[in-house]
Write a protein that holds these residues in place. Structure first.
Motif, PDB file in Angstrom:
ATOM      1  N   GLY A  15       0.823  -1.199   0.000  1.00  0.00           N
ATOM      2  CA  GLY A  15       0.000   0.000   0.000  1.00  0.00           C
ATOM      3  C   GLY A  15       0.853   1.243   0.000  1.00  0.00           C
ATOM      4  N   LEU A  25       0.564 -14.732   9.659  1.00  0.00           N
ATOM      5  CA  LEU A  25      -0.123 -14.364  10.895  1.00  0.00           C
ATOM      6  C   LEU A  25      -1.421 -15.163  11.044  1.00  0.00           C
ATOM      7  N   LEU A  26      -2.095 -15.375   9.929  1.00  0.00           N
ATOM      8  CA  LEU A  26      -3.349 -16.128   9.957  1.00  0.00           C
ATOM      9  C   LEU A  26      -3.221 -17.370   9.091  1.00  0.00           C
ATOM     10  N   VAL A  69     -11.929 -14.205   5.973  1.00  0.00           N
ATOM     11  CA  VAL A  69     -11.883 -12.755   6.185  1.00  0.00           C
ATOM     12  C   VAL A  69     -11.919 -12.032   4.838  1.00  0.00           C
ATOM     13  N   GLY A 100     -14.322  -8.549   1.367  1.00  0.00           N
ATOM     14  CA  GLY A 100     -14.243  -8.195  -0.044  1.00  0.00           C
ATOM     15  C   GLY A 100     -12.883  -7.705  -0.488  1.00  0.00           C
ATOM     16  N   PHE A 101     -11.867  -7.884   0.359  1.00  0.00           N
ATOM     17  CA  PHE A 101     -10.521  -7.443   0.002  1.00  0.00           C
ATOM     18  C   PHE A 101      -9.673  -8.621  -0.450  1.00  0.00           C
ATOM     19  N   ASP A 102      -8.606  -8.288  -1.208  1.00  0.00           N
ATOM     20  CA  ASP A 102      -7.687  -9.339  -1.633  1.00  0.00           C
ATOM     21  C   ASP A 102      -7.011  -9.968  -0.420  1.00  0.00           C
ATOM     22  N   LEU A 132      -3.542  -8.753   0.655  1.00  0.00           N
ATOM     23  CA  LEU A 132      -3.440  -7.455   1.338  1.00  0.00           C
ATOM     24  C   LEU A 132      -3.724  -7.587   2.829  1.00  0.00           C
ATOM     25  N   LEU A 133      -4.526  -8.585   3.169  1.00  0.00           N
ATOM     26  CA  LEU A 133      -4.923  -8.744   4.568  1.00  0.00           C
ATOM     27  C   LEU A 133      -3.889  -9.529   5.368  1.00  0.00           C
ATOM     28  N   ARG A 141      -0.517 -10.741   7.067  1.00  0.00           N
ATOM     29  CA  ARG A 141       0.725 -10.227   7.634  1.00  0.00           C
ATOM     30  C   ARG A 141       1.621 -11.422   7.917  1.00  0.00           C
ATOM     31  N   ARG A 151       8.161  -4.384   9.438  1.00  0.00           N
ATOM     32  CA  ARG A 151       7.317  -3.658   8.482  1.00  0.00           C
ATOM     33  C   ARG A 151       7.553  -2.152   8.521  1.00  0.00           C
TER      34      ARG A 151
END
Lengths: 209, 212
Positions: free
Chosen positions: A34, A109-110, A118, A123-125, A128-129, A131, A193
């Motif tokens: 981003g 992370l997930l 999620v 509705g996000f890629d 991008l979500l 980590r 990060r």
């Protein structure tokens, strides 16, 4: 062809043109995190600075002089520290820009199933979500490097990591000061990060006894 | 044409270069303005408990012992702290970094939480959301016309409180507390109900907010 003054003016105009084209085209740079990942700051009391504080044994992020975040580090051997600080080479209150931040090993992370749910719900890629909690990464300045590790199980070293190990060994032979520090996993996530080159970095040496 | 330094086109060439440079700089500025379009551009409403006058937020260093808010967008944490103490450490959700393009109009939204120093400029109880255009476009629906503005109102999604920190960005509650810790928002900072209540009580108009 033309007089030296005329050529000078033309060169100046050309230089201004090229500089501004680079400036104009540079706004869209992206490292996949981003547009804010480059550490762009809005106003405020100075830019973000990383402080490697050997006095309090912690990494710290400050904005100007305001402390924002810190994480303690471990494994700092005093003999090693003095040599490293000397090689880092910054005078008091002077900062050195971070040159490289290389993530060598990490764990998501997930889990894939959670991130899929999620991503679907929001509705996000998915990429991008997600980590990655760093298990091992290298922060490198001009003459010094820090290897940061966290207690995250992330499998064995890959080819990329082996290549960087060889590169680090070579750089050590040419005089680069290197040291390994350990931080907790959440701290490693933020540090890795937030430390985007050319993040200004200061070192606070340990107290002399 | 008058000859300058023995070359007739030296000054016109320099002037042309400067004009091109100005055009490029202005074009770049316009592009940045478009992509940094605030996701909450059409606002949030509710019972305004406090609101600062409409003037630029003051940028200043907190005094020793003064409380300020820090948002860590990397680990998705909100801290209320002083220079030497952390008073609240809460999980949050921040901007996803996703981009939405409205193919009909060419408008672009980038869902990032802005970085830098801000100040709390409003505090609201029971806020409601006035859904901006992107909220409809994201769902594949046309934004309602001005005559149907009531269709934009949503009293449920913002939680009990909203703390504004400028440019239309807020720290507010969420219906989806299970998503705290993940970058899923359109730029605002979402907190769980308990932490939001605590933060709301402890910040004042003018409290510094640092986002990194």
């Amino acid at each position: 062809m033309c007089s030296s003054r005329a050529c000078g003016i033309i060169r100046l105009a050309g230089f201004a043109l090229v500089s501004c084209m680079l400036y104009a085209c540079g706004g869209g740079e992206s490292d996949g995190r981003g547009q804010n990942a480059s550490g762009a700051q809005k106003g405020g009391n100075g830019a973000l600075v990383l402080v490697v504080d050997f006095e309090r044994r912690q990494f710290e992020l400050v904005q100007g002089t305001v402390p924002l975040w810190s994480v303690p580090f471990f494994n700092a051997d005093s003999t090693e520290v003095n040599a490293w600080v000397e090689s880092f080479g910054s005078a008091k209150d002077q900062s050195v820009p971070l040159a490289e931040n290389i993530l060598l090993r990490s764990r998501n992370l997930l889990t894939d199933s959670v991130i899929a749910i999620v991503a679907d719900a929001s509705g996000f890629d998915a990429h991008l979500l997600q980590r990655r909690i760093p298990a091992r990464f290298i922060l490198r300045w001009e003459d010094a490097a820090l290897e940061v590790e966290s207690p995250v199980s992330a499998g064995g070293p890959g080819l990329r990591e082996l290549w960087h190990n060889a590169r680090s060994t070579a750089r050590r032979m040419f005089g680069e000061a290197q040291m390994t520090l350990v931080v907790d996993s959440l701290g490693a996530l933020t540090l890795q990060r937030a430390a985007v080159p050319p993040l200004a970095t200061r070192v606070r040496p340990p107290k002399k006894r | 044409m008058k000859r300058i330094f023995g070359v007739p086109w030296a000054y016109p060439a320099a002037a042309l270069g400067i004009v091109v440079v100005l055009v490029l700089v202005l074009a770049n500025g316009a592009e940045n303005k478009l992509t940094s379009f605030s996701p909450i551009d059409q606002g949030i409403g509710g019972k305004t408990e406090e609101e600062s006058p409409r003037r630029p937020a003051a940028r200043r260093k907190p005094k020793p012992g003064e409380r300020y808010v820090v948002v860590d967008t990397h680990a998705n944490r909100v801290y209320l702290r002083t220079e030497d103490r952390i008073l609240l450490d809460a999980r949050c959700s921040t901007g996803s970094g996703d981009t939405l393009v409205d193919t009909a109009t060419g408008r672009v939204w980038v869902f990032n939480t802005p970085r830098g120093q801000f100040t709390v400029d409003s505090k609201m109880v029971e806020p409601w959301w006035r859904k901006p255009d992107w909220a409809f476009i994201e769902e594949g629906l046309p934004p309602p016309p001005p005559a149907k503005a009531h269709e934009r109102l949503d009293p449920e999604v913002m939680g009990d409180y909203a703390i504004g920190f400028g440019d239309g960005y807020f720290i507010h509650g969420t219906l989806y507390e299970r998503l705290l810790g993940v970058n899923v928002t359109h730029g605002c900072v979402r907190l769980g109900a308990k932490d939001l209540t605590e933060l709301y009580k402890q910040v004042q108009i003018g409290t510094s907010v640092y986002v990194f």
